[in-house]
Design a protein around this motif. Structure first.
Motif, PDB file in Angstrom:
ATOM      1  N   PHE A 273      -9.615   7.833  16.493  1.00 56.24           N
ATOM      2  CA  PHE A 273      -9.179   6.554  16.262  1.00 56.24           C
ATOM      3  C   PHE A 273      -7.950   6.109  15.870  1.00 56.24           C
ATOM      4  O   PHE A 273      -7.361   5.399  16.617  1.00 56.24           O
ATOM      5  CB  PHE A 273     -10.250   5.862  15.243  1.00 56.24           C
ATOM      6  CG  PHE A 273     -10.153   4.476  15.109  1.00 56.24           C
ATOM      7  CD1 PHE A 273     -10.414   3.580  16.008  1.00 56.24           C
ATOM      8  CD2 PHE A 273      -9.344   3.998  13.798  1.00 56.24           C
ATOM      9  CE1 PHE A 273     -10.353   2.307  15.747  1.00 56.24           C
ATOM     10  CE2 PHE A 273      -9.329   3.000  13.572  1.00 56.24           C
ATOM     11  CZ  PHE A 273      -9.660   1.762  14.506  1.00 56.24           C
TER      12      PHE A 273
ATOM     13  N   MET B  52       0.925  -1.277   0.015  1.00 56.08           N
ATOM     14  CA  MET B  52      -0.011   0.118  -0.077  1.00 56.08           C
ATOM     15  C   MET B  52       0.836   1.212  -0.120  1.00 56.08           C
ATOM     16  O   MET B  52       1.665   1.706   0.997  1.00 56.08           O
ATOM     17  CB  MET B  52      -0.839  -0.064   1.335  1.00 56.08           C
ATOM     18  CG  MET B  52      -1.712   1.346   1.399  1.00 56.08           C
ATOM     19  SD  MET B  52      -3.006   1.466   0.138  1.00 56.08           S
ATOM     20  CE  MET B  52      -4.077  -0.043   0.213  1.00 56.08           C
TER      21      MET B  52
ATOM     22  N   ALA C 236      -5.357   8.131  16.474  1.00 56.11           N
ATOM     23  CA  ALA C 236      -4.551   8.752  17.467  1.00 56.11           C
ATOM     24  C   ALA C 236      -4.408   7.739  18.727  1.00 56.11           C
ATOM     25  O   ALA C 236      -3.431   7.491  19.289  1.00 56.11           O
ATOM     26  CB  ALA C 236      -4.982  10.081  18.020  1.00 56.11           C
TER      27      ALA C 236
ATOM     28  N   TYR D  83      -8.101  -0.778   4.054  1.00 59.82           N
ATOM     29  CA  TYR D  83      -8.933  -1.815   3.677  1.00 59.82           C
ATOM     30  C   TYR D  83     -10.405  -1.445   3.605  1.00 59.82           C
ATOM     31  O   TYR D  83     -11.246  -1.636   2.712  1.00 59.82           O
ATOM     32  CB  TYR D  83      -8.581  -3.131   4.330  1.00 59.82           C
ATOM     33  CG  TYR D  83      -9.383  -4.364   3.950  1.00 59.82           C
ATOM     34  CD1 TYR D  83      -9.528  -4.687   2.553  1.00 59.82           C
ATOM     35  CD2 TYR D  83     -10.271  -4.901   4.752  1.00 59.82           C
ATOM     36  CE1 TYR D  83     -10.162  -5.798   2.120  1.00 59.82           C
ATOM     37  CE2 TYR D  83     -11.183  -5.983   4.251  1.00 59.82           C
ATOM     38  CZ  TYR D  83     -11.114  -6.379   2.968  1.00 59.82           C
ATOM     39  OH  TYR D  83     -12.067  -7.277   2.780  1.00 59.82           O
ATOM     40  N   ILE D  84     -10.885  -1.092   4.639  1.00 66.46           N
ATOM     41  CA  ILE D  84     -12.424  -1.054   5.188  1.00 66.46           C
ATOM     42  C   ILE D  84     -12.938   0.259   4.337  1.00 66.46           C
ATOM     43  O   ILE D  84     -13.911   0.128   3.675  1.00 66.46           O
ATOM     44  CB  ILE D  84     -12.650  -0.931   6.545  1.00 66.46           C
ATOM     45  CG1 ILE D  84     -12.328  -2.310   7.242  1.00 66.46           C
ATOM     46  CG2 ILE D  84     -13.965  -0.536   6.864  1.00 66.46           C
ATOM     47  CD1 ILE D  84     -12.513  -2.429   8.644  1.00 66.46           C
ATOM     48  N   TYR D  85     -12.091   1.215   4.535  1.00 63.43           N
ATOM     49  CA  TYR D  85     -12.548   2.499   3.799  1.00 63.43           C
ATOM     50  C   TYR D  85     -12.188   2.648   2.388  1.00 63.43           C
ATOM     51  O   TYR D  85     -12.705   3.206   1.490  1.00 63.43           O
ATOM     52  CB  TYR D  85     -12.450   3.605   4.840  1.00 63.43           C
ATOM     53  CG  TYR D  85     -13.170   3.726   6.142  1.00 63.43           C
ATOM     54  CD1 TYR D  85     -14.558   3.977   6.181  1.00 63.43           C
ATOM     55  CD2 TYR D  85     -12.562   3.061   7.247  1.00 63.43           C
ATOM     56  CE1 TYR D  85     -15.243   3.982   7.352  1.00 63.43           C
ATOM     57  CE2 TYR D  85     -13.111   2.837   8.548  1.00 63.43           C
ATOM     58  CZ  TYR D  85     -14.607   3.289   8.335  1.00 63.43           C
ATOM     59  OH  TYR D  85     -15.180   3.099   9.741  1.00 63.43           O
TER      60      TYR D  85
ATOM     61  N   GLN E 164      -1.864   5.690  -2.014  1.00 61.28           N
ATOM     62  CA  GLN E 164      -3.070   4.929  -1.887  1.00 61.28           C
ATOM     63  C   GLN E 164      -3.738   5.137  -0.314  1.00 61.28           C
ATOM     64  O   GLN E 164      -4.754   5.252  -0.184  1.00 61.28           O
ATOM     65  CB  GLN E 164      -2.848   3.588  -1.994  1.00 61.28           C
ATOM     66  CG  GLN E 164      -2.584   3.097  -3.471  1.00 61.28           C
ATOM     67  CD  GLN E 164      -1.927   1.631  -3.630  1.00 61.28           C
ATOM     68  OE1 GLN E 164      -1.310   1.318  -2.927  1.00 61.28           O
ATOM     69  NE2 GLN E 164      -2.927   0.857  -4.426  1.00 61.28           N
TER      70      GLN E 164
ATOM     71  N   SER F  21      -0.281   0.614  17.579  1.00 54.38           N
ATOM     72  CA  SER F  21      -0.255  -0.256  16.410  1.00 54.38           C
ATOM     73  C   SER F  21      -0.700   0.864  15.215  1.00 54.38           C
ATOM     74  O   SER F  21      -1.631   0.352  14.966  1.00 54.38           O
ATOM     75  CB  SER F  21      -0.994  -1.439  16.428  1.00 54.38           C
ATOM     76  OG  SER F  21      -0.928  -2.136  15.392  1.00 54.38           O
ATOM     77  N   PRO F  22       0.304   1.701  15.051  1.00 51.01           N
ATOM     78  CA  PRO F  22      -0.273   2.030  13.645  1.00 51.01           C
ATOM     79  C   PRO F  22      -0.371   1.603  12.553  1.00 51.01           C
ATOM     80  O   PRO F  22      -1.323   1.797  11.600  1.00 51.01           O
ATOM     81  CB  PRO F  22       0.991   3.224  13.482  1.00 51.01           C
ATOM     82  CG  PRO F  22       2.128   2.773  14.359  1.00 51.01           C
ATOM     83  CD  PRO F  22       1.479   2.014  15.241  1.00 51.01           C
ATOM     84  N   ALA F  23       0.002   0.318  12.354  1.00 51.05           N
ATOM     85  CA  ALA F  23      -0.139  -0.441  11.271  1.00 51.05           C
ATOM     86  C   ALA F  23      -1.560  -0.723  11.221  1.00 51.05           C
ATOM     87  O   ALA F  23      -2.078  -1.118  10.299  1.00 51.05           O
ATOM     88  CB  ALA F  23       0.667  -1.654  11.401  1.00 51.05           C
ATOM     89  N   LEU F  24      -2.094  -1.299  12.473  1.00 47.36           N
ATOM     90  CA  LEU F  24      -3.330  -1.609  12.375  1.00 47.36           C
ATOM     91  C   LEU F  24      -4.560  -0.598  11.967  1.00 47.36           C
ATOM     92  O   LEU F  24      -5.480  -0.976  11.226  1.00 47.36           O
ATOM     93  CB  LEU F  24      -4.012  -2.109  14.075  1.00 47.36           C
ATOM     94  CG  LEU F  24      -5.221  -2.552  14.189  1.00 47.36           C
ATOM     95  CD1 LEU F  24      -5.582  -3.842  13.159  1.00 47.36           C
ATOM     96  CD2 LEU F  24      -5.656  -2.901  15.334  1.00 47.36           C
TER      97      LEU F  24
ATOM     98  N   ARG G 151      -3.599   1.938   9.949  1.00 50.63           N
ATOM     99  CA  ARG G 151      -3.595   2.190   8.815  1.00 50.63           C
ATOM    100  C   ARG G 151      -4.232   0.786   7.813  1.00 50.63           C
ATOM    101  O   ARG G 151      -4.991   1.170   6.671  1.00 50.63           O
ATOM    102  CB  ARG G 151      -1.970   2.089   8.524  1.00 50.63           C
ATOM    103  CG  ARG G 151      -1.683   2.098   7.089  1.00 50.63           C
ATOM    104  CD  ARG G 151      -0.115   2.215   6.871  1.00 50.63           C
ATOM    105  NE  ARG G 151       0.387   2.278   5.417  1.00 50.63           N
ATOM    106  CZ  ARG G 151       0.888   3.339   4.834  1.00 50.63           C
ATOM    107  NH1 ARG G 151       0.969   4.541   5.546  1.00 50.63           N
ATOM    108  NH2 ARG G 151       1.188   3.424   3.472  1.00 50.63           N
ATOM    109  N   HIS G 152      -4.323  -0.268   8.322  1.00 53.88           N
ATOM    110  CA  HIS G 152      -4.896  -1.308   7.867  1.00 53.88           C
ATOM    111  C   HIS G 152      -6.380  -0.998   7.688  1.00 53.88           C
ATOM    112  O   HIS G 152      -6.924  -1.256   6.601  1.00 53.88           O
ATOM    113  CB  HIS G 152      -4.450  -2.669   8.495  1.00 53.88           C
ATOM    114  CG  HIS G 152      -5.408  -3.861   7.664  1.00 53.88           C
ATOM    115  ND1 HIS G 152      -5.526  -4.349   6.439  1.00 53.88           N
ATOM    116  CD2 HIS G 152      -6.354  -4.576   8.412  1.00 53.88           C
ATOM    117  CE1 HIS G 152      -6.367  -4.968   6.432  1.00 53.88           C
ATOM    118  NE2 HIS G 152      -7.097  -5.339   7.472  1.00 53.88           N
ATOM    119  N   ILE G 153      -7.103  -0.592   8.763  1.00 58.20           N
ATOM    120  CA  ILE G 153      -8.404  -0.351   8.837  1.00 58.20           C
ATOM    121  C   ILE G 153      -8.868   0.587   7.828  1.00 58.20           C
ATOM    122  O   ILE G 153      -9.644   0.458   7.012  1.00 58.20           O
ATOM    123  CB  ILE G 153      -8.672  -0.288  10.301  1.00 58.20           C
ATOM    124  CG1 ILE G 153      -8.807  -1.355  11.157  1.00 58.20           C
ATOM    125  CG2 ILE G 153     -10.278   0.201  10.301  1.00 58.20           C
ATOM    126  CD1 ILE G 153      -8.993  -1.236  12.836  1.00 58.20           C
TER     127      ILE G 153
ATOM    128  N   LEU H 125      -4.541   4.374  18.402  1.00 56.86           N
ATOM    129  CA  LEU H 125      -3.682   3.470  18.040  1.00 56.86           C
ATOM    130  C   LEU H 125      -2.291   3.793  17.811  1.00 56.86           C
ATOM    131  O   LEU H 125      -1.221   3.082  18.012  1.00 56.86           O
ATOM    132  CB  LEU H 125      -4.246   2.841  16.701  1.00 56.86           C
ATOM    133  CG  LEU H 125      -5.387   1.855  16.892  1.00 56.86           C
ATOM    134  CD1 LEU H 125      -6.099   1.524  15.553  1.00 56.86           C
ATOM    135  CD2 LEU H 125      -5.375   0.717  17.763  1.00 56.86           C
TER     136      LEU H 125
END
Lengths: 137, 137, 137, 137, 137, 137
Positions: free
Chosen positions: F25, F1, F27, F43-45, F5, F33-36, F38-40, F29
């Motif tokens: 949200f 990513m 902040a 991927y989701i949005y 993107q 886990s900034p990676a989590l 970033r993934h949300i 994380l």
């Protein structure tokens, strides 16, 4: 479900769950989903609890077992522990039920359920819960 | 857990669950995890079932309620239904317990559990299960 | 389980989980279900953790993964994160384990677990958790 | 996700999960939801497995622990057991992981997971699984 | 619930779920728990589906989302996919709903749900499901 | 990513979830886990919400249904209720969705979800939620 059926069910809910806890529960739902409160009263207390296979105490025990297994239902566990005590369950049956749940749903579910009934038991002067004479675990 | 303790627990498992189902269960785990089979025998049958708060029938009823709530335990439900019947539960108590679970864990969990006991009940000539005289649902 | 076996298991629980957290945990259960506390100490710490297939750190990692997957176990996650750190897990392994859980149990379970360890990590001065050099997610 | 990124992720999935099982998995989804198969390959194998905190074996172990805890994932457990063995997990680590899960998610989840890996282990000539020299459970 | 109310609810169940699938479902429960079948018809089809906030298609979509999230409900998913298609859901909406579930409940739940509708879609000639023109996952 | 993107996905998250809630949200994380986070977002949005089968409102409704079914996600339910309202869901659709969940995942999950949106609805002046004219439950 007619209003007459609902009033009969509400009387059953009052007898089983107590008037104040039932009214508090319905009031919490009143602005959000009165239909959900009404369904719980009519189906669970008006219909299900009236069926003859189990006593109120036995049904509350099963309810506590489901809630402990599901997880995330600590508020409901505290409430139903009170209802179960009113129906004749002993405090050590309630905590033992959660120990039993632990074997099949894992110890965290058991521990959370046991801790969830502390206040309910304390308010009724039922602490400490007697430890049974059976084999130590 | 000494071997002597295990043998006593195994005798309890034979009394409660029947010798053949218990041996079949342990044989299924023998090549994979005998330790798991041993733990289940010693803890659940040797310790938990010996505690005085509940009868065997009451413990099997709670076990069936946990299994129905968890989902994905149809094989265990069929097995424990047989154990529960041997311990004195009536067929209509077992299915009514699952109906009760349905109110708190959802109707699919109830339906799956009810269907999972069909063969157990059929093999014992216990079908159809009598429908109670209480209020229709 | 003899008292001698229990004392050996309690020593193991002290070594793995720390004396104070273990005593706090047992004290919380003392008035409610000492049998449940005793079972957890003897089975999980006295037996399971002594088996050779996994190190303490590996077992705590698996425990954290189960707890995150179950949901509703935030208190236990905070506790076991501390035990895992004491056993040698790195802070970024713990949060990465929860990110991994997210792929298989859903992102809400991962987010809740990650947030549940904030205080444990902060108290040990382990924030911010280092972000790995691998591919961004 | 560009096609180039997908191809790199697919190569990673082939290395970790084997070409045939990966292609079989993607083929099963091809008529239904190729997007879901593509997402699993790119996110789990292309991204998550490439991060440095855990080895492939450690990630597969965590995956097996999540799947056993969730329940209803026996097919996935059989598949990931094979991937884990290819990555260096020992057969007795896999079954011991499920025994560990049993303490925290209940014995039925452990038993179901253990039984779900029988065929995977049998096809590789890994039965019986060696029972550890540690304390009996 | 009077017999008259039940008959009206059964007509609704026939309209929504089809006469044959509804009768098959009720027949499967007839020897075990006719009360459970009656409750599902009267509450879910007679009451819940009649409420105006959602169309039948929207309710079936939500039902499919709950079932996929719960896990272990593959039979129900196949059944409700058919009901949803009859109510106007498109095949690619059903599988996309499961992809969406995967983000919040984990990819195994999504994969299991997607595979559970294969036969339902195949019998109606709805395979392959069209892949949307949106961003690849 | 790529970062490009990610920025496009972040813009989508801002549009759908609002800039402040999204930043809050992320902040929360950021140190863990900034990676989590970033993934949300990506991927989701960035991906899932851009696919054409469902509107934002429909996706948020499905998200709320998954969260209610999972349990233990009250914080996420409150958050997504706000997102759903912004996307055009009506307050009575949100609570009715939870009532629908109750039939398939049990009344405690429904009650917990309904209570979890009280503050979100109150802050927007949306209480009391209108009770539909359909059949009473």
């Amino acid at each position: 479900m007619s209003d007459q059926q609902f009033r009969a069910a509400l009387e059953a809910a009052y007898r089983i769950g107590g008037k104040d806890p039932t009214d508090t529960f319905l009031a919490a739902l009143a602005e959000l989903s009165p239909a959900l409160g009404r369904h719980i009263v009519t189906y669970i207390y008006g219909d299900l609890h009236q069926r003859p296979q189990f006593s109120t105490a036995e049904r509350e025990l099963m309810t506590l077992v489901v809630l402990a297994t599901l997880g995330g239902c600590e508020r409901e566990i505290a409430l139903h522990a009170g209802v179960g005590l009113d129906a004749g369950l002993a405090a050590d049956q309630i905590v033992e039920a959660f120990v039993h749940v632990g074997a099949y749903a894992g110890t965290p579910r058991a521990v959370n359920a046991v801790l969830a009934v502390r206040r309910t038991l304390a308010e009724r002067g039922l602490l400490p819960v007697p430890d049974p004479a059976g084999p130590p675990l």
